[in-house]
Design an enzyme around this catalytic site. Structure first.
Site, PDB file in Angstrom:
ATOM      1  N   GLY C  12      28.428  29.506  65.801  1.00  0.00           N
ATOM      2  CA  GLY C  12      27.407  29.304  66.834  1.00  0.00           C
ATOM      3  C   GLY C  12      27.225  27.831  67.115  1.00  0.00           C
ATOM      4  N   VAL C  36      32.391  27.145  64.903  1.00  0.00           N
ATOM      5  CA  VAL C  36      33.084  28.108  65.746  1.00  0.00           C
ATOM      6  C   VAL C  36      32.122  28.593  66.813  1.00  0.00           C
ATOM      7  CG1 VAL C  36      34.142  30.410  65.779  1.00  0.00           C
ATOM      8  CG2 VAL C  36      34.543  28.869  63.846  1.00  0.00           C
ATOM      9  N   PHE C 117       0.324  26.065  75.752  1.00  0.00           N
ATOM     10  CA  PHE C 117       1.266  27.180  75.853  1.00  0.00           C
ATOM     11  C   PHE C 117       0.571  28.455  75.419  1.00  0.00           C
ATOM     12  CE2 PHE C 117       5.964  28.040  76.026  1.00  0.00           C
ATOM     13  CZ  PHE C 117       6.245  27.151  77.043  1.00  0.00           C
ATOM     14  N   ALA C 158      34.289  34.960  67.013  1.00  0.00           N
ATOM     15  CA  ALA C 158      34.293  35.524  65.663  1.00  0.00           C
ATOM     16  C   ALA C 158      34.195  37.037  65.752  1.00  0.00           C
ATOM     17  CB  ALA C 158      33.125  34.967  64.861  1.00  0.00           C
ATOM     18  N   GLN C 231      10.880  40.858  72.419  1.00  0.00           N
ATOM     19  CA  GLN C 231       9.873  40.228  73.267  1.00  0.00           C
ATOM     20  C   GLN C 231      10.179  40.379  74.756  1.00  0.00           C
ATOM     21  OE1 GLN C 231       9.116  35.707  73.367  1.00  0.00           O
ATOM     22  NE2 GLN C 231       7.252  36.581  72.516  1.00  0.00           N
ATOM     23  N   HIS C 233       8.942  38.846  78.293  1.00  0.00           N
ATOM     24  CA  HIS C 233       8.229  37.700  78.850  1.00  0.00           C
ATOM     25  C   HIS C 233       7.597  38.158  80.163  1.00  0.00           C
ATOM     26  CE1 HIS C 233       7.426  33.714  80.386  1.00  0.00           C
ATOM     27  NE2 HIS C 233       7.853  33.163  79.271  1.00  0.00           N
ATOM     28  N   LEU C 243      14.094  33.134  84.216  1.00  0.00           N
ATOM     29  CA  LEU C 243      12.768  32.916  83.639  1.00  0.00           C
ATOM     30  C   LEU C 243      11.978  31.866  84.408  1.00  0.00           C
ATOM     31  CD1 LEU C 243      10.899  33.496  81.140  1.00  0.00           C
ATOM     32  CD2 LEU C 243      11.728  31.311  80.299  1.00  0.00           C
ATOM     33  N   GLU C 246       6.708  29.715  80.762  1.00  0.00           N
ATOM     34  CA  GLU C 246       5.301  29.853  80.444  1.00  0.00           C
ATOM     35  C   GLU C 246       4.549  28.557  80.734  1.00  0.00           C
ATOM     36  OE1 GLU C 246       4.510  32.466  77.178  1.00  0.00           O
ATOM     37  OE2 GLU C 246       3.496  30.833  76.157  1.00  0.00           O
ATOM     38  N   ARG C 277       2.447  36.568  75.034  1.00  0.00           N
ATOM     39  CA  ARG C 277       3.374  37.238  75.939  1.00  0.00           C
ATOM     40  C   ARG C 277       3.290  38.744  75.883  1.00  0.00           C
ATOM     41  NH1 ARG C 277       8.479  33.182  74.844  1.00  0.00           N
ATOM     42  NH2 ARG C 277       7.567  31.479  76.052  1.00  0.00           N
ATOM     43  N   HIS C 345      13.290  38.987  76.801  1.00  0.00           N
ATOM     44  CA  HIS C 345      13.417  37.542  76.675  1.00  0.00           C
ATOM     45  C   HIS C 345      13.917  37.077  75.321  1.00  0.00           C
ATOM     46  CE1 HIS C 345      12.617  33.365  77.344  1.00  0.00           C
ATOM     47  NE2 HIS C 345      11.691  33.288  76.414  1.00  0.00           N
ATOM     48  N   ARG C 380       6.734  36.442  68.952  1.00  0.00           N
ATOM     49  CA  ARG C 380       6.909  35.004  68.805  1.00  0.00           C
ATOM     50  C   ARG C 380       6.049  34.282  69.827  1.00  0.00           C
ATOM     51  NH1 ARG C 380      10.142  31.069  71.799  1.00  0.00           N
ATOM     52  NH2 ARG C 380      10.826  32.757  73.155  1.00  0.00           N
ATOM     53  N   SER C 383       7.519  28.605  72.618  1.00  0.00           N
ATOM     54  CA  SER C 383       7.814  27.254  72.129  1.00  0.00           C
ATOM     55  C   SER C 383       7.958  27.149  70.612  1.00  0.00           C
ATOM     56  CB  SER C 383       6.807  26.199  72.635  1.00  0.00           C
ATOM     57  OG  SER C 383       5.561  26.316  71.997  1.00  0.00           O
TER      58      SER C 383
HETATM   59  C1  LIG Z   1      15.363  31.502  79.623  1.00  0.00           C
HETATM   60  C2  LIG Z   1      14.885  31.177  78.241  1.00  0.00           C
HETATM   61  C3  LIG Z   1      13.872  30.255  78.059  1.00  0.00           C
HETATM   62  C4  LIG Z   1      13.421  29.943  76.793  1.00  0.00           C
HETATM   63  N1  LIG Z   1      12.430  29.017  76.666  1.00  0.00           N
HETATM   64  C5  LIG Z   1      12.013  28.680  75.418  1.00  0.00           C
HETATM   65  C6  LIG Z   1      11.024  27.696  75.243  1.00  0.00           C
HETATM   66  O1  LIG Z   1      10.511  27.129  76.192  1.00  0.00           O
HETATM   67  N2  LIG Z   1      10.626  27.377  73.996  1.00  0.00           N
HETATM   68  C7  LIG Z   1      11.191  27.971  72.921  1.00  0.00           C
HETATM   69  O2  LIG Z   1      10.802  27.627  71.821  1.00  0.00           O
HETATM   70  N3  LIG Z   1      12.133  28.912  73.053  1.00  0.00           N
HETATM   71  C8  LIG Z   1      12.563  29.287  74.274  1.00  0.00           C
HETATM   72  N4  LIG Z   1      13.520  30.245  74.408  1.00  0.00           N
HETATM   73  C9  LIG Z   1      14.146  30.814  73.228  1.00  0.00           C
HETATM   74  C10 LIG Z   1      15.171  29.866  72.649  1.00  0.00           C
HETATM   75  O3  LIG Z   1      15.791  29.165  73.668  1.00  0.00           O
HETATM   76  C11 LIG Z   1      16.253  30.590  71.891  1.00  0.00           C
HETATM   77  O4  LIG Z   1      15.704  31.454  71.001  1.00  0.00           O
HETATM   78  C12 LIG Z   1      17.103  29.599  71.121  1.00  0.00           C
HETATM   79  O5  LIG Z   1      17.606  28.641  71.986  1.00  0.00           O
HETATM   80  C13 LIG Z   1      18.233  30.259  70.416  1.00  0.00           C
HETATM   81  O6  LIG Z   1      19.109  29.268  69.900  1.00  0.00           O
HETATM   82  P1  LIG Z   1      20.289  29.615  68.950  1.00  0.00           P
HETATM   83  O7  LIG Z   1      20.876  28.359  68.516  1.00  0.00           O
HETATM   84  O8  LIG Z   1      19.800  30.542  67.929  1.00  0.00           O
HETATM   85  O9  LIG Z   1      21.291  30.448  69.826  1.00  0.00           O
HETATM   86  P2  LIG Z   1      22.110  30.116  71.165  1.00  0.00           P
HETATM   87  O10 LIG Z   1      21.719  28.859  71.784  1.00  0.00           O
HETATM   88  O11 LIG Z   1      22.070  31.341  71.990  1.00  0.00           O
HETATM   89  O12 LIG Z   1      23.566  29.896  70.646  1.00  0.00           O
HETATM   90  C14 LIG Z   1      24.371  30.925  70.163  1.00  0.00           C
HETATM   91  C15 LIG Z   1      25.701  30.370  69.815  1.00  0.00           C
HETATM   92  O13 LIG Z   1      26.451  31.305  69.094  1.00  0.00           O
HETATM   93  C16 LIG Z   1      27.737  31.404  69.604  1.00  0.00           C
HETATM   94  N5  LIG Z   1      28.245  32.741  69.366  1.00  0.00           N
HETATM   95  C17 LIG Z   1      27.630  33.905  69.602  1.00  0.00           C
HETATM   96  N6  LIG Z   1      28.413  34.931  69.261  1.00  0.00           N
HETATM   97  C18 LIG Z   1      29.565  34.401  68.802  1.00  0.00           C
HETATM   98  C19 LIG Z   1      30.775  34.934  68.300  1.00  0.00           C
HETATM   99  N7  LIG Z   1      30.984  36.252  68.225  1.00  0.00           N
HETATM  100  N8  LIG Z   1      31.747  34.102  67.921  1.00  0.00           N
HETATM  101  C20 LIG Z   1      31.560  32.766  68.014  1.00  0.00           C
HETATM  102  N9  LIG Z   1      30.454  32.211  68.461  1.00  0.00           N
HETATM  103  C21 LIG Z   1      29.465  33.013  68.861  1.00  0.00           C
HETATM  104  C22 LIG Z   1      27.583  31.079  71.047  1.00  0.00           C
HETATM  105  O14 LIG Z   1      28.780  30.594  71.563  1.00  0.00           O
HETATM  106  C23 LIG Z   1      26.523  30.018  71.021  1.00  0.00           C
HETATM  107  O15 LIG Z   1      27.110  28.762  70.813  1.00  0.00           O
HETATM  108  C24 LIG Z   1      13.980  30.580  75.672  1.00  0.00           C
HETATM  109  C25 LIG Z   1      14.988  31.509  75.858  1.00  0.00           C
HETATM  110  C26 LIG Z   1      15.434  31.825  77.123  1.00  0.00           C
HETATM  111  C27 LIG Z   1      16.479  32.857  77.275  1.00  0.00           C
END
Ligand SMILES: Cc1cc2nc3c(=O)[nH]c(=O)nc-3n(C[C@H](O)[C@H](O)[C@H](O)COP(=O)(O)OP(=O)(O)OC[C@H]3O[C@@H](n4cnc5c(N)ncnc54)[C@H](O)[C@@H]3O)c2cc1C
Ligand code: SF4
Ligand code: F3S
Ligand code: FES
Lengths: 246, 133, 570, 130
Positions: C12, C36, C117, C158, C231, C233, C243, C246, C277, C345, C380, C383
């Site tokens: 990720g 990866v 928020f 993966a 969740q 939204h 989106l 908020e 939410r 969301h 959740r 933010s």
């Molecule tokens: C529109 C939107 C607005 C949001 N706004 C807010 C906000 O204002 N404040 C807040 O706190 N949160 C917010 N959130 C929630 C927050 O953005 C996410 O929960 C958070 O960014 C998730 O990050 P992450 O690193 O866990 O995953 P992600 O950023 O989704 O990254 C996942 C990674 O895993 C990799 N991956 C997935 N599957 C595989 C696989 N099989 N093989 C290899 N790689 C893989 C992908 O390539 C990617 O790089 C928002 C979410 C959305 C959708």
């Protein structure tokens, strides 16, 4: 609404089979005025031809992965509305100036190397400890580089820049804009360290100010401005006896 | 850097073609802008020749007034104007001027550039004409 | 056989994954890290987060209130020790981001600014205009480029966790460019694969949010915790699901129904638009059902109105919203109200992990949205997620760095065999598959619509039971899919098939977990059990994979420290 | 990656770009009026222009400030032209125009024009303040 339809022509290329790319035509329903070019590709992939390959993710113009050439112009396909083309047909080809990997997918390794080469991180002579809290920075100071920090790495500007097309060694618009973003950040002290890469013959000097990069940029970054300003600033560093050398 | 590099698959690189600048209006006008250098260079060379001619003494001197020359100048003029227009306008993009710690809007800079152009033209024009007889 | 071998492998490249990778090399610069990601890291879905990241930075604020807001918001399903640790770490991480160059919006004195928020009692959401996720992701990604110890495998998908002697030792990944199967081995693996929004039809999540990491861990025998907690939204744009942050309500926007009434006064009178939410989404759904929503070409909607804020505030604090309104709806939010409706969301549930990201499988860690460390409980707070990615990404990275200093390197014999098996499985199931007549796209759409209906804002026993049957049928149909793309080069159809496989798996877990929780808590709202039932369900659901279709469910007590469960009213 | 080897700022490029931009401004500000007055209005007889008569022309050419002005007016734009024409060739698909020899030819030509201009100005009219 009568059953509207629209013709999409998309580049097909499978290096395992094809010598060179060809266009394939699809006639699909244009059912909703909110549909974008990417929706049309998704419709094709889901309902007509599952083998069509392209990149996309966010569908809201921020991840930067869905850039393609739409009727000759580099665009984010998730923000290019079909209603702006209909009843004409829409021809979708991969971004210009990049090697085609497959169908609408281009090779972006070169771009990734270029991004890294300009050292896009805060460089300081002396790191301040976390315990000391944040650097103070005013909104005006952010205003200095804000525009150049909006780049989503969609590479539309590279596709639009003939200089990059003619010679891939050119560092290119987005990378230089990013360098400028850091150079102008009040927290950064790395201008000098980035200089060799930026002021290299394949760096800023290569740009002949075609300006199309800024025309196609979907985020208003204006890389052309970043490059010309960098030329001027860099020149001033050396021309003025004590100019600007921190 | 990334492990993929070694497993590079065959890619296709579409040729660029020397006619790329005919594909789009913007590219075309860019080429026109770059091309302005040629007529302007020729015109300046003519001016240089005019000066040099004056050095040969009064006897053979005749004022420049062949039709061909007027036509040539008339052709050069749009290029000169296009060069001035694009160059001064683009300067607004490049220059960052700060007045009282506030960045000046590029519109203001462009206006200043065009103002300078006007003043310079009037002054030079006045000298060229004013000393004429 | 020899495989690429690393000390730590991060799956990720989102905010959590990159933060973890940097934490590993910061903990011990001699460690070799692999990252990866199935997309180039800056494409990860973190990029679309808009509103901000919560952290106690202002002197008026306190850890206790942030903790209490989070716990109350979670409807008391959060593990309170985890929350307490989180609120203390979050400010440090936000400062760290600042040092790395994140362009946080500032106060006049140059300090990091905060905005109100939903569900937070005070201003503590740090933001970078309304592109917070974008700026944070690009900042950590660009910062990660300076560490040569981090070896990226971009566009590598993966497909399986490698488990040797009860220990996770890497993954099998397909290099999308070449179609090559690789075993990438490491002494420890950190999962940071993000959410699963694409299980639903109407979602804010990007195409890549398909629950891969959860399914990978689940298949490796690790439990998935609280998966019924999905969740919704309140403010997504109809049709696209884009989106509207908020922060729009945080900055003072109003939600109105078709009578022009700020209907939230009937549901969250004290908080109004700043309510949490889950409650606002239910309020909107109820209003729709009672006929007070607008009717549009893309279903019912409400108005989100910011006209009274004025152009100056909108342009300085919500510029991206104006851009989105203009581009995707054709309105100028300075002059027109924004049409909105509830939209899937975020996934509170995820891979069972503890406060340091440690999962029950040795050598496996999880962080970010794909993990459930016990922070978010039933709902959740907006933010908290970006901060969670930082805090627990860093924690998992440090923990893994510590673990690998004593762990031995994985052997290559079993890995070789496992790679061969996995390659054979995928080739047989997809690449070399002949016949089949089911379209991936069709199955995916039916699953998404069924999930919207059966496991949406409100749930019932009948609805959920019907959903389990629908999912079962879809699973059978999935066996008969047709793969039209036989190429090995950038075969996105193969990816889509494997993602659908993962999604069907996690959809099942969501449904069975929801069916079993016979109460209403947080985002999980049962029409047939409208009350919260602390006696029976002040517990985490943990689902384990069985050979049967339905998972085996276990329950685990919630850890309570300082905040006794109370009724949750706003 | 090749760029890891230490790179130094390309000072030659910097210099030529500086000359290019100076020449560009100068050409933009001054050339049109010369063309209009000396190239069109004068020959057409619309206005009286200093180069219509030998005496006026030679006397003004003798002024040192005028000499300096003409030197700058003529030579500096050539650095602009040299740069543009070199890149025009590149744009038309002649990558050789980027090479070092090409630079010598183009910028050399600009230097040559400068030298010739100096020579012409020095040999034309004797310096006088009249
Ligand atoms: C529109 C939107 C607005 C949001 N706004 C807010 C906000 O204002 N404040 C807040 O706190 N949160 C917010 N959130 C929630 C927050 O953005 C996410 O929960 C958070 O960014 C998730 O990050 P992450 O690193 O866990 O995953 P992600 O950023 O989704 O990254 C996942 C990674 O895993 C990799 N991956 C997935 N599957 C595989 C696989 N099989 N093989 C290899 N790689 C893989 C992908 O390539 C990617 O790089 C928002 C979410 C959305 C959708
Ligand atoms: S500068 Fe603009 S066009 Fe270029 S990559 Fe960045 S966002 Fe895209
Ligand atoms: S299009 Fe290319 S030439 Fe320069 S101004 Fe933009 S980079
Ligand atoms: S899909 Fe993300 S920018 Fe278009």
């Amino acid at each position: 609404m009568a059953d509207k339809r629209i013709t999409i022509r998309a580049t097909r290329f499978d290096p395992e089979k094809d010598k060179s790319p060809r266009l394939q035509s699809y006639d699909i329903p244009f059912s909703d005025d909110s549909m974008v070019v990417l929706d049309a590709l998704n419709y094709i992939k889901s309902h007509v031809d599952g083998s069509l390959s392209y990149r996309w993710s966010c569908r809201m113009g921020i991840c930067g992965s869905c850039g393609m050439t739409v009727n000759g112009t580099p665009k984010l396909t998730c923000s290019a509305f079909l209603r702006d083309y209909w009843p004409r047909s829409v021809t979708v080809t991969p971004l210009n100036n990049f090697p085609i990997v497959r169908d609408l997918v281009v090779d972006m390794e070169d771009f990734m190397h270029k991004l890294k080469s300009i050292k896009p991180w805060i460089i300081r002579k002396q790191e301040i400890p976390l315990g000391a809290g944040e650097h103070r920075q005013t909104m005006d100071q952010i205003g200095e580089f804000r525009q150049f920090s909006q780049c989503i790495n969609c590479m539309l500007c590279y596709a639009a820049c003939p200089v990059y097309g003619l010679d891939n060694e050119f560092l290119g618009p987005a990378a230089i804009a990013l360098a400028r973003r850091y150079n102008l950040d009040s927290r950064d002290q790395g201008t000098k360290e980035r200089l060799p890469m930026i002021a290299h013959p394949d760096g800023i000097w290569e740009c002949s100010f075609v300006g199309e990069c800024s025309v196609v940029c979907p985020k208003g970054v204006d890389p052309a401005k970043a490059i010309q300003q960098t030329k001027l600033d860099t020149t001033m560093r050396f021309v003025l006896p004590y100019g600007n050398r921190e | 850097m990334s492990a993929e590099a070694e497993t590079a698959t065959r890619t296709y690189r579409p040729p660029m073609g020397a006619g790329w600048w005919t594909r789009k209006g913007h590219y075309f006008w860019y080429m026109v802008r770059e091309f302005t250098a040629l007529p302007l260079a020729l015109w300046l060379l003519w001016l240089l020749y005019e000066i040099q001619r004056a050095g040969r003494g009064p006897s053979g001197y005749y004022p420049p007034n062949s039709t061909a020359f007027v036509i040539f100048s008339a052709i050069c003029l749009p290029f000169a104007l296009y060069h001035s227009f694009t160059f001064l306008k683009l300067a607004g993009v490049i220059l960052r001027v700060k007045l009282l710690d506030k960045p000046l809007a590029s519109g203001v800079i462009v206006a200043t550039m065009f103002g300078t152009w006007l003043v310079a033209s009037v002054v030079v024009g006045a000298v060229l004409i004013g000393f004429g007889r | 056989m020899d495989f690429e071998s690393y000390d730590v492998l991060v799956v990720g490249g989102g905010l959590a994954g990159i933060r973890a990778a940097i934490a590993v090399v910061e903990a011990n610069p001699r460690l070799k890290v692999a990252m990866v990601s199935k997309v180039y890291p800056m494409r990860s879905h973190t990029v679309s987060a808009e509103g901000g990241a919560a952290a106690v930075l202002r002197p008026e604020d306190s850890y206790e209130t942030h903790a209490f807001d989070t716990i109350k918001g979670s409807d008391y399903l959060a593990d309170q020790d985890v929350v307490e640790a989180f609120v203390r770490e979050a400010p440090i991480e936000v400062i760290q981001m600042e040092h790395w160059g994140c362009p946080w919006s500032r106060e006049p004195d140059g300090k990091i600014s905060a905005r109100p928020f939903g569900g937070m009692t005070t201003w503590r959401t740090c933001f970078a205009a309304d592109k917070t996720g974008f700026h944070m992701l690009h900042t950590v990604f660009q910062t990660s480029l300076k560490f040569d110890q981090i070896h990226r495998h971009d566009e590598a998908f993966a497909t399986k966790l490698l488990v040797e002697d009860g220990r996770c030792v890497g993954v099998v990944a397909i290099d999308m460019r070449s179609g090559k199967f690789d075993a990438i081995t490491a002494k420890a693996v950190i999962l940071a694969t993000g959410g699963l929004g694409r299980v639903y039809a109407f979602t804010t999540n990007g195409n890549i949010c398909t629950g891969d990491g959860m399914a990978l861990a689940y298949r490796a025998g690790v439990g998935l915790k609280d998966m019924e907690m999905v969740q919704f939204h309140p403010t997504g744009l109809p049709f696209t699901g884009i989106l509207i942050t908020e922060a729009v309500r945080g900055e003072g926007g109003y939600l109105t129904n078709k009578d022009g009434e700020r209907f939230l006064k009937r549901y969250v009178p004290n908080k109004m638009e700043l309510g949490p939410r889950d409650i606002i989404s239910r309020a909107m759904t109820t209003e729709f059902e009672e006929g007070r929503g607008f009717e549009g070409a893309h279903g019912k909607y409400m108005h989100l109105d910011v006209r009274h804020l004025g152009e100056a505030v909108i342009d300085s604090k919500l510029p991206f919203m104006r851009e989105l309104g203009r581009e995707f709806v054709g309105i100028d939010i300075v002059h027109d109200p924004i049409p909105v409706r509830p939209v899937q969301h975020y996934m509170m549930g995820g891979v069972d992990a503890d406060i340091s990201g440690v999962t029950p499988l040795a050598g496996l860690y999880a962080a970010g949205e794909c993990a459930n460390v016990g922070l978010n409980g039933g709902n959740r707070l907006g933010s908290n997620s970006l901060s969670e990615c930082l805090v627990f990404g860093a924690a998992a990275g440090r923990q893994a760095a510590d673990y690998v200093s004593s762990a031995r390197a994985p052997g290559s014999n079993p890995v070789g065999a496992m790679l061969k098996d996995e390659t054979a499985r995928i080739e047989a199931a997809y690449l070399d598959k002949k016949g089949g007549d089911e379209r991936i796209g069709a199955i995916r759409e039916e699953m998404q619509l069924a999930m919207d209906v059966g496991a949406g804002v409100f749930r019932t026993r009948e609805g959920l039971e019907k959903l389990t049957k629908q999912l079962g049928t879809l699973r059978d149909r999935f066996e008969k899919i047709k793969i039209e793309d036989s190429s090995r080069t950038f075969n996105t159809e193969l990816m889509a098939a494997m993602e659908l496989d993962f999604m069907l798996e996690v959809a099942d877990v969501i449904t069975y977990s929801a069916l079993a929780r016979e109460e209403s808590r947080g985002a999980h709202s049962r029409r047939d059990y409208p009350e919260r039932d602390d006696a029976k369900y002040l517990k985490h659901t943990v689902a384990f994979r069985t050979d049967d279709i339905s998972p085996r469910l276990e329950y685990r007590d919630v850890r309570i420290t300082n905040f006794k469960p109370q009724a949750r009213t706003y | 990656m090749t760029e890891q080897v230490a790179r130094r700022p390309a000072l030659a490029h910097l210099f030529w770009w500086f000359m290019f931009s100076q020449g560009g401004v100068l050409a933009a500000l001054l050339i049109p009026v010369h063309i209009v007055v000396q190239g069109i209005l004068g020959p057409l007889g619309v206005v009286k222009v200093v180069d219509r008569h030998y005496d006026t022309w030679i006397s003004i050419l003798g002024n040192p400030i005028v000499k300096l002005y003409l030197l700058v007016l003529i030579s500096l734009p050539f650095f602009h032209f040299a740069h543009r024409l070199r890149y025009l060739l590149v744009d038309l698909g002649v990558p050789a125009a980027k090479s070092f020899p090409a630079q010598v030819v183009f910028y050399g030509a600009a230097i040559l024009v400068t030298l010739v201009t100096i020579w012409v100005l020095l040999t034309t009219a004797p310096i006088s303040l009249g």
